[in-house]
Design an enzyme around this catalytic site. Structure first.
Site, PDB file in Angstrom:
ATOM      1  CG  HIS A   6      -5.230  10.422  17.831  1.00 51.43           C
ATOM      2  ND1 HIS A   6      -5.448  10.585  16.348  1.00 51.43           N
ATOM      3  CD2 HIS A   6      -4.396  11.041  17.886  1.00 51.43           C
ATOM      4  CE1 HIS A   6      -4.880  11.563  15.773  1.00 51.43           C
ATOM      5  NE2 HIS A   6      -3.964  11.706  16.568  1.00 51.43           N
ATOM      6  CG  ASN A   7      -8.412   9.014  13.991  1.00 53.45           C
ATOM      7  OD1 ASN A   7      -7.223   9.237  14.508  1.00 53.45           O
ATOM      8  ND2 ASN A   7      -8.697   8.604  12.957  1.00 53.45           N
TER       9      ASN A   7
ATOM     10  CD  GLU B 227      -7.810  13.833  13.346  1.00 55.53           C
ATOM     11  OE1 GLU B 227      -8.671  13.424  12.447  1.00 55.53           O
ATOM     12  OE2 GLU B 227      -6.832  13.302  13.780  1.00 55.53           O
ATOM     13  CE1 TYR B 228     -15.885  11.731  13.251  1.00 55.91           C
ATOM     14  CE2 TYR B 228     -13.380  11.460  13.140  1.00 55.91           C
ATOM     15  CZ  TYR B 228     -14.666  11.103  12.633  1.00 55.91           C
ATOM     16  OH  TYR B 228     -14.841  10.384  11.707  1.00 55.91           O
TER      17      TYR B 228
ATOM     18  CE  LYS C 144      -4.380   7.471  13.516  1.00 55.33           C
ATOM     19  NZ  LYS C 144      -5.467   7.481  12.680  1.00 55.33           N
TER      20      LYS C 144
ATOM     21  NE  ARG D 203      -6.420  -3.151  -6.118  1.00 53.06           N
ATOM     22  CZ  ARG D 203      -7.741  -2.859  -6.095  1.00 53.06           C
ATOM     23  NH1 ARG D 203      -8.056  -2.801  -4.926  1.00 53.06           N
ATOM     24  NH2 ARG D 203      -8.488  -2.961  -7.045  1.00 53.06           N
TER      25      ARG D 203
ATOM     26  N   GLY E  78       0.677  -1.025   0.056  1.00 48.55           N
ATOM     27  CA  GLY E  78      -0.042   0.037   0.056  1.00 48.55           C
ATOM     28  C   GLY E  78       0.897   1.328  -0.020  1.00 48.55           C
ATOM     29  CG  LEU E  79       3.806   1.451  -2.047  1.00 49.80           C
ATOM     30  CD1 LEU E  79       4.657   1.009  -3.276  1.00 49.80           C
ATOM     31  CD2 LEU E  79       4.501   1.591  -0.830  1.00 49.80           C
ATOM     32  N   GLY E  80       0.134   4.497  -0.937  1.00 53.72           N
ATOM     33  CA  GLY E  80      -0.677   5.677  -1.292  1.00 53.72           C
ATOM     34  C   GLY E  80      -0.115   6.902  -0.629  1.00 53.72           C
TER      35      GLY E  80
END
Length: 291
Positions: free
Chosen positions: A167-168, A171-172, A164, A31, A7-9
């Site tokens: 954490h998110n 963040e919200y 995590k 992909r 996965g290299l996004g």
């Protein structure tokens, strides 16, 4: 050490570069053939010397499940899989059990840093057996920010993604508070320069933060956020945080309200959601909807 990275996004590509800068070897697969160093998961696994460590950085859910299923057939006992995506912590427990039956270790890792992580480092929260974590530690050390903080072995399998997720959720709520304050300032006639009010808060105030800095960046790009539609998506982690709060009878009124505010943004062109959308674009490169 040597690492396979799947996965290299937006995140994975920058993570590959940061790990390489630290002197490690990374063999990447995506992909999209233009992004990868190899062209299949089998070629990735065959390119690594055992015992292998393979880091999965693909969307949560079906994509992660299919990738881990395929790795389970390709890897050997003693190898380790790291899930660095935003998987639900309950999926981690399932994946660890499935891989353990084949003698393959599993570590879950929540990764925060967005598009800024290449230069600033990534905050990392990981869960799993101490021996498995120790095998991956050189990669964690390469990815984390400089200094004593920025990474933690949060606990058992699932603990990294649970941390995590929380954490998110926080963040919200933080983004919602900035957005509500911004809308109120924009609404009144007496305040004539809202952007500079936000900028003034960057030094010496108790609410200064990186999110505030990003809000100022967004306002510098578009002072009144006129170009944006007041729509903000949710990645799923806010929902999971609220669900976990219900399951554990923990009151989370601010986080819950911020999640519901995003739902409201899908009904009307919400001014607050312009700021939420701008902040998500600033720190994570998330797409925005223009008018």
């Amino acid at each position: 050490m040597e690492l396979g990275l799947i996965g290299l996004g937006k995140m994975g590509g920058n993570m590959r570069e940061r790990i390489r800068r630290a002197g490690h070897t990374v063999i990447g697969y995506d992909r999209n053939p233009d992004l990868g160093d190899v062209h299949s998961l089998k070629e990735l696994v065959d390119s690594l010397e055992g015992p292998r460590v393979v880091w999965v950085m693909v969307p949560a859910g079906a994509a992660t499940q299919s990738t881990i299923d395929e790795l389970g057939e390709l890897l050997s006992p003693g190898d380790i899989v790291v899930d660095g995506g935003n998987s639900r912590w309950t999926d981690d427990e399932k994946h660890a059990e499935e891989l353990a039956a084949k003698g393959i270790g599993f570590v879950d890792c929540g990764v925060s840093g967005g598009v800024w992580g290449l230069e600033n480092g990534y905050a990392l929260m990981y869960g799993g057996d101490a021996a498995n974590v120790a095998r991956v530690q050189p990669i964690f050390d390469a990815l984390k920010p400089e200094g004593d903080f920025g990474s933690v072995h949060a606990g058992k399998v699932g603990a990294g993604h649970f941390a995590k997720m929380v954490h998110n959720g926080i963040e919200y709520a933080m983004m919602q508070a900035y957005a509500e304050g911004w809308e109120l300032l924009e609404k009144v006639d007496s305040v004539t320069d809202v952007r500079e009010v936000f900028r003034s808060w960057q030094e010496g105030t108790v609410i200064r933060s990186w999110l505030l800095d990003l809000a100022v960046n967004a306002l510098d790009d578009d002072e009144h956020l006129d170009k944006l539609r007041g729509y903000a998506a949710d990645s799923g982690e806010g929902r999971w945080t609220v669900e976990a709060a219900i399951d554990n009878a923990v009151p989370l009124p601010a986080i819950t309200a911020s999640l519901f505010a995003r739902f409201a943004s899908r009904q009307d062109d919400s001014p607050q959601m312009k700021m939420i959308a701008a902040l998500r674009n600033q720190f994570g490169g998330h797409a925005v909807e223009n008018k």
